[in-house]
Design a protein around this motif. Structure first.
Motif, mmCIF file in Angstrom:
data_model
loop_
_atom_site.group_PDB
_atom_site.id
_atom_site.type_symbol
_atom_site.label_atom_id
_atom_site.label_comp_id
_atom_site.label_asym_id
_atom_site.label_seq_id
_atom_site.Cartn_x
_atom_site.Cartn_y
_atom_site.Cartn_z
ATOM 1 N N CYS A 1 49.999 -3.920 45.625
ATOM 2 C CA CYS A 1 49.098 -4.541 46.057
ATOM 3 C C CYS A 1 49.296 -6.017 45.757
ATOM 4 C CB CYS A 1 47.609 -4.266 45.601
ATOM 5 S SG CYS A 1 46.363 -5.475 46.294
ATOM 6 N N ASP A 2 49.303 -7.243 46.497
ATOM 7 C CA ASP A 2 49.723 -8.600 46.368
ATOM 8 C C ASP A 2 48.417 -9.010 45.525
ATOM 9 O OD1 ASP A 2 51.796 -8.573 47.518
ATOM 10 O OD2 ASP A 2 51.196 -9.715 49.346
ATOM 11 N N ALA A 3 47.287 -8.823 45.916
ATOM 12 C CA ALA A 3 45.760 -9.254 45.217
ATOM 13 C C ALA A 3 45.663 -8.772 43.672
ATOM 14 C CB ALA A 3 44.874 -8.918 46.061
ATOM 15 N N CYS A 4 46.064 -7.454 43.465
ATOM 16 C CA CYS A 4 45.610 -7.165 42.075
ATOM 17 C C CYS A 4 46.599 -6.094 41.615
ATOM 18 C CB CYS A 4 44.433 -6.206 42.207
ATOM 19 S SG CYS A 4 44.541 -4.511 42.661
ATOM 20 N N GLY A 5 47.567 -5.841 41.945
ATOM 21 C CA GLY A 5 48.750 -4.988 41.497
ATOM 22 C C GLY A 5 48.583 -3.478 41.502
ATOM 23 N N GLY A 6 47.588 -3.187 42.206
ATOM 24 C CA GLY A 6 47.266 -1.863 42.445
ATOM 25 C C GLY A 6 48.177 -1.099 43.368
ATOM 26 N N GLU A 7 48.057 0.344 43.398
ATOM 27 C CA GLU A 7 48.820 1.061 43.980
ATOM 28 C C GLU A 7 48.630 1.108 45.712
ATOM 29 O OE1 GLU A 7 50.096 5.886 44.789
ATOM 30 O OE2 GLU A 7 48.590 5.234 43.318
ATOM 31 N N LEU A 8 49.431 0.803 46.588
ATOM 32 C CA LEU A 8 49.420 0.924 47.896
ATOM 33 C C LEU A 8 49.441 2.370 48.570
ATOM 34 C CD1 LEU A 8 50.867 -2.267 49.036
ATOM 35 C CD2 LEU A 8 48.534 -2.038 48.689
ATOM 36 N N TYR A 9 48.586 2.774 49.348
ATOM 37 C CA TYR A 9 48.769 4.207 50.029
ATOM 38 C C TYR A 9 48.618 3.955 51.274
ATOM 39 C CZ TYR A 9 43.585 4.855 50.309
ATOM 40 O OH TYR A 9 42.171 4.562 50.587
ATOM 41 N N GLN A 10 48.790 5.298 52.123
ATOM 42 C CA GLN A 10 48.423 5.510 53.492
ATOM 43 C C GLN A 10 47.258 6.294 53.668
ATOM 44 O OE1 GLN A 10 52.483 5.755 55.366
ATOM 45 N NE2 GLN A 10 51.173 4.544 56.893
ATOM 46 N N ARG A 11 46.343 5.954 54.426
ATOM 47 C CA ARG A 11 45.173 6.501 54.679
ATOM 48 C C ARG A 11 45.295 8.074 55.406
ATOM 49 N NH1 ARG A 11 40.115 2.833 57.046
ATOM 50 N NH2 ARG A 11 40.176 4.493 58.346
ATOM 51 N N GLU A 12 44.796 8.825 55.014
ATOM 52 C CA GLU A 12 44.737 10.440 55.447
ATOM 53 C C GLU A 12 44.352 10.694 57.035
ATOM 54 O OE1 GLU A 12 45.538 14.326 55.201
ATOM 55 O OE2 GLU A 12 45.758 13.183 53.524
ATOM 56 N N ASP A 13 43.416 9.740 57.238
ATOM 57 C CA ASP A 13 42.985 9.638 58.722
ATOM 58 C C ASP A 13 43.827 8.518 59.496
ATOM 59 O OD1 ASP A 13 42.049 7.479 57.761
ATOM 60 O OD2 ASP A 13 40.149 7.714 58.685
ATOM 61 N N ASP A 14 44.953 8.243 58.999
ATOM 62 C CA ASP A 14 45.898 7.349 60.068
ATOM 63 C C ASP A 14 47.082 7.959 60.516
ATOM 64 O OD1 ASP A 14 44.517 5.069 59.657
ATOM 65 O OD2 ASP A 14 45.658 4.043 58.225
ATOM 66 N N ARG A 15 47.087 9.427 60.464
ATOM 67 C CA ARG A 15 48.002 10.164 60.861
ATOM 68 C C ARG A 15 47.788 10.240 62.537
ATOM 69 N NH1 ARG A 15 46.940 15.613 59.783
ATOM 70 N NH2 ARG A 15 45.068 14.965 58.566
ATOM 71 N N PRO A 16 49.076 10.051 63.399
ATOM 72 C CA PRO A 16 48.866 10.062 64.894
ATOM 73 C C PRO A 16 47.691 10.842 65.457
ATOM 74 C CG PRO A 16 51.041 9.956 64.137
ATOM 75 C CD PRO A 16 50.294 10.202 63.051
ATOM 76 N N GLU A 17 47.784 12.215 64.969
ATOM 77 C CA GLU A 17 46.795 13.173 65.518
ATOM 78 C C GLU A 17 45.117 12.770 65.434
ATOM 79 O OE1 GLU A 17 48.934 13.869 63.513
ATOM 80 O OE2 GLU A 17 48.374 15.400 62.390
#
Ligand code: AP5
Ligand code: MG
Length: 219
Positions: free
Chosen positions: A151-167
């Motif tokens: 993360c640019d803002a705080c250095g935290g870990e970036l992840y992908q949301r579980e509900d961002d899968r195409p289906e």
């Protein structure tokens, strides 16, 4: 009390714009999706109850949403107003908010609808990156972080949301059109709605939102 409601389909840019408007207007950003994700992370009873609905792209039942939201906006930082992102999403939620605000003598409500075509939504969701620590929002292509996964803002870990899968995104879009899109008409009838073209760059979308916000306040 200034209440701004940011409406729009999943991935329309509500979170991205709410964070900017929150800073500009000095009002807290209240996202029901973020509140649920925080409960999921902390494995609270509410998080466990909401999990299945969220992961399948369905709406969490109104009663759970309303209790959580009204608890949040009762906090002292919301005394001057707040920016809602992801709420209301059903007619009963909109009616419950209207009833509650009717009891606040100086409440002013503005609804800003961020309009984006369905094709764009899938592209935005599939590339979205979220910070585990500060909820900052990035995109693999449209707003990449300076260092991959960080993360640019705080250095935290970036992840992908579980509900961002195409289906799941398809299901969320269908739910949006069926249950949430009718609220655009609800607020339009009350003279509270303004529309913004969300298909432009984040800066251009924000310039429109900021202009509408200021105009409403006569600033
Ligand atoms: P929630 O977290 O509210 O998700 P959503 O409404 O589906 O919206 P998103 O967060 O996916 O999109 P966004 O509009 O915030 O877009 P963003 O700025 O991130 O809800 C999740 C779930 O929780 C629901 O499915 C439901 O189960 C439950 N829930 C929550 N509230 C509820 C309620 N009231 N009632 C019942 N259930 C509820 O942007 C998306 C991506 O695009 C990012 O990568 C961003 O960087 C990029 N981007 C943004 N703007 C632009 C731009 N202008 N150009 C290019 N890229 C852009
Ligand atoms: Mg969001």
């Amino acid at each position: 009390m200034d209440v701004v409601i940011l409406m729009g389909a999943p991935g329309a840019g509500k979170g991205t714009q709410a964070m900017r408007l929150s800073e500009f207007a000095s009002l807290p950003h209240v996202s029901t999706g973020d509140l649920f994700r925080d409960n999921l992370k902390r494995e609270t009873k509410l998080g466990t109850e909401a999990k299945g609905y969220m992961e399948s792209g369905k709406l969490v039942p109104d009663a759970l949403v309303l209790d959580m939201l009204f608890d949040r906006v009762a906090k002292p930082d919301c005394a001057e107003g707040y920016i809602l992102d992801g709420f209301p999403r059903t007619l009963p939620q909109a009616e419950a908010l209207e009833k509650r605000l009717a009891e606040v003598p100086d409440a002013s409500v503005q609804v800003l609808d961020i309009e984006v075509a369905d094709e764009v939504i899938v592209e935005r969701a599939s590339g979205r990156l979220l910070c585990r620590s500060c909820d900052s929002i990035k995109h693999k292509t449209f707003s990449p972080p300076r260092a991959e996964g960080v993360c640019d803002a705080c250095g935290g870990e970036l992840y992908q949301r579980e509900d961002d899968r195409p289906e799941v995104v398809s299901e969320r879009l269908a739910v949006y059109h069926e249950q949430t899109a009718p609220l655009v008409g609800y607020y339009d009838e009350r003279g509270l709605l303004a529309r913004v073209d969300g298909g432009r760059s984040p800066d251009d979308v924000f310039a429109s939102l900021r202009g509408l916000y200021r105009r409403r306040r006569g600033a």
